[in-house]
Design a protein around this motif. Structure first.
Motif, PDB file in Angstrom:
ATOM      1  N   GLY A 167     -32.028 -33.705 -35.232  1.00 40.69           N
ATOM      2  CA  GLY A 167     -33.041 -33.790 -36.276  1.00 40.69           C
ATOM      3  C   GLY A 167     -34.302 -33.046 -35.877  1.00 40.69           C
ATOM      4  N   TYR A 198     -27.614 -34.029 -36.262  1.00 39.75           N
ATOM      5  CA  TYR A 198     -27.755 -34.309 -37.691  1.00 39.75           C
ATOM      6  C   TYR A 198     -26.457 -34.824 -38.296  1.00 39.75           C
ATOM      7  N   TYR A 238     -26.123 -38.486 -38.579  1.00 43.64           N
ATOM      8  CA  TYR A 238     -27.119 -39.229 -39.363  1.00 43.64           C
ATOM      9  C   TYR A 238     -26.469 -39.915 -40.571  1.00 43.64           C
ATOM     10  N   MET A 242     -30.946 -41.536 -43.256  1.00 41.19           N
ATOM     11  CA  MET A 242     -31.640 -40.765 -42.221  1.00 41.19           C
ATOM     12  C   MET A 242     -31.769 -39.301 -42.633  1.00 41.19           C
ATOM     13  N   LYS A 243     -30.744 -38.779 -43.314  1.00 39.75           N
ATOM     14  CA  LYS A 243     -30.824 -37.401 -43.798  1.00 39.75           C
ATOM     15  C   LYS A 243     -31.941 -37.257 -44.833  1.00 39.75           C
TER      16      LYS A 243
END
Length: 330
Positions: free
Chosen positions: A118, A158, A161, A165-166
């Motif tokens: 991230g 990522y 995630y 969270m994204k």
């Protein structure tokens, strides 16, 4: 901004002033007769949207009502079939480069590299920000991650995630630098209640800082808690827009009067042919034939002690259902 509750004007109807009018200087975004046609179908039709500077506008509508298409046209991602769109005074998409650096956006879900963390994804976004100096990238990334509650998960890839969270990372990318306008398309999609509250807090902070926010959402309670203005779309058309408080009061015909002597109040109002009925704690007066001040004068003359009087308030959920049902029947 004057509240309007109306269907979109048809051909021959009175039109709003064109771009460049004095009123438009007070708007962060505006459309005039905006329309988008896909394969013979109008996704958006004759849209006259106004977003006052410094407001938090909730863009509401059922699935397929044209919200995301409208946002894409505002951002210059999709060219309109008819009409015009302006963002911070610039015609879109022709003048997009002049203003997009001052606009943050999260539209149709974020897109990042799955194999990067991230933090690294956000660094790549920061490196592309024309208003962010290279020496400031680390601080900007750290600040944005903290703001959306992703600091602890920042160094995870990522692809691991969750959907929520994204969404948070996409919001962080939109907030890497101070913005004049932030546009968020379903920013709470996939978030748990705690995450939803955090997004609400971020929107509140942006509003206090003077940033204009447009937020598309299906969570009416969240819109009611965070927005100052709303615009309701149905089947590609605008069915209502204006200040949230005024829209919630518009069309209400009831006055809630708190009194310990409801029978005396009903008798006094009945003598003046003002419809009312007893409710818990007092009476509910129908304002179809009387104004609130007239009701109170009647009760004062009758020596009915009134402890509180307020207009009945429609909830956003009820208003939304009323507007979209009316649009479907039209």
């Amino acid at each position: 901004m004057t509240t309007t509750m109306r269907p979109t004007p048809g051909p021959g109807a009175e039109t709003l002033p064109g771009p460049g009018a004095g009123k438009d200087q007070e708007l962060a975004a505006a459309t005039r007769g905006l329309g988008k046609r896909f394969k013979g179908v109008d996704a958006v039709s004759e849209l006259d949207l106004e977003v006052p500077r410094g407001s938090v506008l909730g863009l509401l509508g059922p699935n397929g009502s044209g919200k995301t298409t409208t946002i894409r046209m505002l951002l210059g991602l999709t060219a309109p079939s008819t009409g015009t769109a302006e963002l911070l005074g610039a015609r879109m998409p022709e003048q997009a480069q002049q203003v997009l650096s001052t606009v943050g956006a999260l539209v149709e879900g974020p897109g990042f590299h799955s194999f990067l963390s991230g933090r690294d994804n956000l660094r790549r976004c920061a490196a592309a920000e024309p208003r962010l100096a290279t020496r400031s990238i680390k601080a900007a990334v750290d600040s944005a991650l903290e703001r959306v509650g992703l600091t602890e998960a920042a160094d995870r890839r990522y692809r691991g995630y969750s959907l929520g969270m994204k969404q948070r990372l996409g919001l962080a990318a939109a907030l890497l630098v101070p913005r004049e306008l932030v546009i968020l398309d379903e920013p709470t999609n996939g978030l748990d209640p705690a995450g939803t509250r955090e997004v609400r807090a971020v929107i509140g902070e942006l509003h206090r800082e003077g940033t204009t926010v447009i937020v598309s959402s299906h969570l009416l309670a969240e819109v009611e808690a965070t927005c100052t203005h709303v615009a309701v779309m149905n089947r590609g058309s605008l069915v209502a827009q204006g200040q949230l408080d005024e829209l919630l009061e518009a069309g209400n015909t009831g006055l809630e009067v708190r009194t310990e002597d409801a029978p005396a109040a009903l008798e006094a109002l009945g003598a003046e042919r003002v419809p009312a009925r007893e409710v818990e704690g007092g009476v509910l007066v129908d304002l179809t034939t009387a104004r609130p001040e007239q009701v109170l004068r009647v009760l004062v003359r009758a020596e009915v002690a009134v402890t509180e009087a307020r207009k009945q308030r429609t909830g956003l959920e009820d208003l939304f259902a009323q507007l979209t049902e009316e649009g479907a029947q039209a």
